[in-house]
Write an enzyme that holds these catalytic residues in place. Structure first.
Site, mmCIF file in Angstrom:
data_model
loop_
_atom_site.group_PDB
_atom_site.id
_atom_site.type_symbol
_atom_site.label_atom_id
_atom_site.label_comp_id
_atom_site.label_asym_id
_atom_site.label_seq_id
_atom_site.Cartn_x
_atom_site.Cartn_y
_atom_site.Cartn_z
ATOM 1 N N SER A 135 0.849 -1.188 0.000
ATOM 2 C CA SER A 135 0.000 0.000 0.000
ATOM 3 C C SER A 135 0.882 1.235 0.000
ATOM 4 O O SER A 135 2.056 1.179 0.411
ATOM 5 C CB SER A 135 -0.895 0.009 1.246
ATOM 6 O OG SER A 135 -1.507 1.267 1.442
ATOM 7 N N TYR A 148 -3.015 -0.394 10.251
ATOM 8 C CA TYR A 148 -2.985 -0.754 8.836
ATOM 9 C C TYR A 148 -1.621 -0.428 8.235
ATOM 10 O O TYR A 148 -1.023 -1.245 7.522
ATOM 11 C CB TYR A 148 -4.085 0.001 8.096
ATOM 12 C CG TYR A 148 -4.135 -0.281 6.619
ATOM 13 C CD1 TYR A 148 -4.692 -1.463 6.141
ATOM 14 C CD2 TYR A 148 -3.639 0.633 5.689
ATOM 15 C CE1 TYR A 148 -4.747 -1.738 4.788
ATOM 16 C CE2 TYR A 148 -3.684 0.370 4.340
ATOM 17 C CZ TYR A 148 -4.244 -0.810 3.877
ATOM 18 O OH TYR A 148 -4.294 -1.082 2.534
#
Length: 251
Positions: A135, A148
């Site tokens: 990501s 996250y």
């Protein structure tokens, strides 16, 4: 030449887009999916015998090993795509121990479990390809994404480590770092948190990418296919931001 591909979390969003492009290109896909009902609905009407949807919780190592060993007992494992993941919103103060454990179990341990199970079979077969979904949060600080971001940073580090350790075994390992991608998850998030303001917030989130929009799942799917193909045979130990300029142009 047809390949055998394992894709985790392939029943929706980015995973579904990746699954579809591999099927369209004539490959066989073993989808490891916790939400098998949603996956079957997403691929309803697909009379493709090359798609096998297998119930699996990637955070459960014993289950993952049993499934991957079972696949390897019938055919080769040429490609592993670690796409399954969960999100979490919060700072370090608002992230509970349970939150941390839940996100870590899928996003980090799940990736480790699948690689751990698949690597011996790839070595035995003389090589293979591993692709991890990282990501932009692996690279830059994003507000309210503590857990996250931690997990996606770990995915990036695992990518480099696996690429280094197994290059001599003919195993390539790369990752993709998407920015925001327009998936059903995004629509559900907006509906839940911004009722009546979905379009306004969607436009606002889209504009955080310098290019002015979110990515399409199919764009991630096409990059994933390239990185797993023979056209990328010289590529390993590399992360590919698919971010609309987010990392480099948002300063």
């Amino acid at each position: 030449m047809s390949k055998n591909v394992i894709i985790t979390g392939g029943g929706s969003g980015i995973g579904a887009a990746i699954t579809r492009i591999f099927l369209e290109k004539g490959h066989k896909v073993f989808m490891l999916e916790r939400n098998t009902g949603g996956a079957k609905e997403a691929f309803a009407g697909t009379e493709d015998t090359r798609l096998q949807i297998i119930p699996c919780d990637v955070s459960n190592q014993a289950q993952v090993v049993e499934i991957i060993n079972g696949i390897a007992g019938k055919t080769t494992i040429d490609i592993l795509i670690n796409n399954a993941g969960v999100s979490h919103i919060g700072t370090v103060e608002t992230t509970s121990e349970q939150d941390m454990d839940n996100v870590f179990a899928v996003n980090v341990k799940g990736v480790y479990n699948c690689i751990h199970a698949a690597i011996p079979h790839m070595k035995k077969n003389g090589g293979g390809v591993i692709l991890n979904m990282a990501s932009i949060a692996s690279h830059v600080g994003i507000a309210d994404r503590f857990a996250y971001s931690m997990t996606k940073g770990a995915v990036l580090a695992m990518t480099y480590s696996v690429a280094k350790d197994y290059v001599a075994d003919g195993i390539r390992c790369n990752s993709i770092s998407p920015a925001r991608v327009h998936t059903p998850f995004v629509d559900g998030f907006l509906a839940k948190n911004y009722p009546g303001k979905e379009k306004e917030m969607y436009d606002k989130l889209s504009k955080t990418q310098p290019i002015g929009r979110m990515a399409k799942p199919e764009e991630v799917g096409k990059l994933a296919y390239f990185l797993c193909s023979e056209d990328a045979s010289f590529t390993t130990g590399t992360d590919y931001p698919l971010d609309g300029g987010f990392i480099r142009l948002n300063s």
